[in-house]
Design an enzyme around this catalytic site. Structure first.
Site, short mmCIF file in Angstrom:
data_model
loop_
_atom_site.label_atom_id
_atom_site.label_comp_id
_atom_site.label_asym_id
_atom_site.label_seq_id
_atom_site.Cartn_x
_atom_site.Cartn_y
_atom_site.Cartn_z
CB CYS A 293 -0.96 0.01 1.19
SG CYS A 293 -0.14 0.01 2.80
CB CYS B 139 30.88 31.96 14.76
SG CYS B 139 31.92 31.90 16.25
CB CYS C 240 34.27 35.70 15.36
SG CYS C 240 33.88 34.36 14.21
CB CYS D 290 34.13 29.27 13.97
SG CYS D 290 34.31 30.94 13.29
CB CYS E 6 36.83 30.84 16.30
SG CYS E 6 35.75 32.28 16.54
CG HIS F 107 -4.13 0.82 4.79
ND1 HIS F 107 -3.62 -0.09 3.90
CD2 HIS F 107 -5.16 1.45 4.15
CE1 HIS F 107 -4.32 -0.03 2.77
NE2 HIS F 107 -5.26 0.90 2.90
#
Length: 419
Positions: free
Chosen positions: A53, A202, A205, A260, A263, A343
């Site tokens: 089905c 981030c 920063c 990041c 960073c 179903h």
């Protein structure tokens, strides 16, 4: 009349999980309703081959996609060694064409054995007659058809697409989109592919990390509440609530911290998904099954007209794909029951018709115009983009799909098209 309680997957007709008298009562009702349906638009039924089905419901919605039959029939395979799924759909459409010539009744039923065998060859998990999820089947069918008709003969080597400082967001999205189309370009992607933008910022920063990926469907969550997994009271939502939750800002912290590039270490970030390019046909999957533990029974109201504008990145409105953001509902895959057993059925509105039909394996019933679609049953939704004019003979707006007037016949959804 009370309907039987369905379970998640469709059982073999010889071993129904509920009282046989109730099944016969329900089937008599749908057959009688089918007998009064308009033969011009009524879909044909699909035989249940044993727990299929999920496949029948998904195919009814695919075949209700405007000119899907035309495009699939005309499209040759790009690789002679990879054509099973495409040819199985082409043969199915021929069977549907023959069945449409029969008067309404049990003779208007097709057994989709070829598609069942082809999807099993493509993905071995579909071999046999086990229970499967309709969304999983739909994804593999679209992927399989795409691979067989993909225009690029040899995909270019994978290329890492990095952020370019100072590059406008729209230019970055175009660069990613053009790269993806060099690798994946087919009538399937022309129809169902859109583009998502992931923006991870981030919080230390402020650097944004952008990624743009194509999608063939959107899996949207049902909004969470204060309910627990052991005791959950159903709540009511609109589909727009689910889309809003999908696009809400998410905090990435702890083990989910993002690395990041400025960073040079994992940091706490804010992540947001937005639609960058809207597809011609939008497939929305409601995430009703929570990590394989239980089914979310919340009511979700499904609008017949949906505007994606609030969920589209504002800076992308100039893209040609985003000139129109309003969609019309034309297909619904329903799931009845629980996680363990249930179903699938479908509801479709054929192109160039305002009448909806309910499809339950081999049984088709007329529903009328714009029926209410809500509750805990809607699972996968099919929307088509609204245009000022109907592009007759065009699937996904391809200009090369102009049909010859002498070649028109009735498709399984009842509208005039060419095979």
């Amino acid at each position: 009349m009370s309907y039987p309680a369905y379970a998640r997957y469709c059982y073999s007709p010889t071993t129904p999980p509920y009282a046989t008298s109730h099944v016969h009562e329900y089937r008599r009702a749908t057959t009688l309703a089918s007998a009064t349906s308009s033969s011009e638009h009524a879909p044909v039924g699909f035989s249940n081959l044993g727990n299929t089905c999920f496949m029948n419901a998904a195919m009814q919605c695919l075949l209700a996609t405007q000119n899907f039959c035309t495009s699939i029939t005309r499209e040759p395979p790009k690789d002679a060694s990879r054509k099973d799924l495409l040819e199985s759909f082409q043969l199915l459409i021929e069977d549907i064409q023959r069945a449409k010539r029969n008067p309404l009744g049990r003779e208007r039923v097709v057994a989709p054995r070829g598609v069942k065998a082809a999807i099993g060859s493509f993905k071995s998990s579909f071999l046999g007659y086990g229970q499967h999820d309709a969304q999983e089947f739909l994804r593999f069918v679209l992927e399989g058809l795409h691979l067989e008709v993909n225009r690029p003969r040899g995909k270019p080597h994978y290329e890492q697409l990095d952020d370019i400082d100072g590059e406008p967001v729209i230019d970055t999205s175009v660069r990613w989109w053009e790269y993806s189309r060099k690798r994946d370009s087919s009538i399937i992607y022309d129809a169902f592919a859109g583009q998502l933008m992931s923006n991870v910022t981030c919080t230390v920063c402020g650097t944004s990390h952008l990624a743009f990926d194509p999608f063939l469907d959107l899996s949207v969550p049902i909004p969470k509440s204060s309910r627990t997994a052991t005791y959950r009271m159903s709540q009511s939502y609109a589909l727009e609530d689910c889309l809003k939750r999908y696009c809400d800002v998410e905090t990435l912290d702890g083990a989910d911290r993002f690395h990041c590039r400025k960073c040079k270490q994992p940091t706490r970030c804010a992540k947001q998904l937005q639609i960058m390019r809207t597809p011609e046909y939008l497939l929305v999957h409601l995430m009703r099954f929570s990590y394989g533990c239980y089914k979310l029974s919340d009511d979700v109201h499904i609008p017949h007209t949906l505007d994606l504008d609030p969920f589209v990145f504002p800076g992308s409105k100039s893209l040609p794909e985003n000139e129109r953001t309003r969609y019309t509902l034309y297909g619904v895959i329903n799931h009845m029951g629980s996680l363990g057993s249930g179903h699938y059925t479908s509801q479709v509105c054929p192109p160039n018709s305002s009448t909806w039909y309910s499809c339950d394996d081999s049984y088709v019933a007329q529903l009328g115009t714009r029926p209410t679609i809500s509750g805990d049953k809607p699972y996968i939704l099919f929307y088509k983009k609204e245009h000022d004019k109907v592009r007759t003979g065009s699937f996904m707006g391809r200009a090369d799909m102009t049909p010859s007037p002498a070649m028109f016949i009735r498709t399984p959804t009842g509208h005039l098209s060419r095979y």
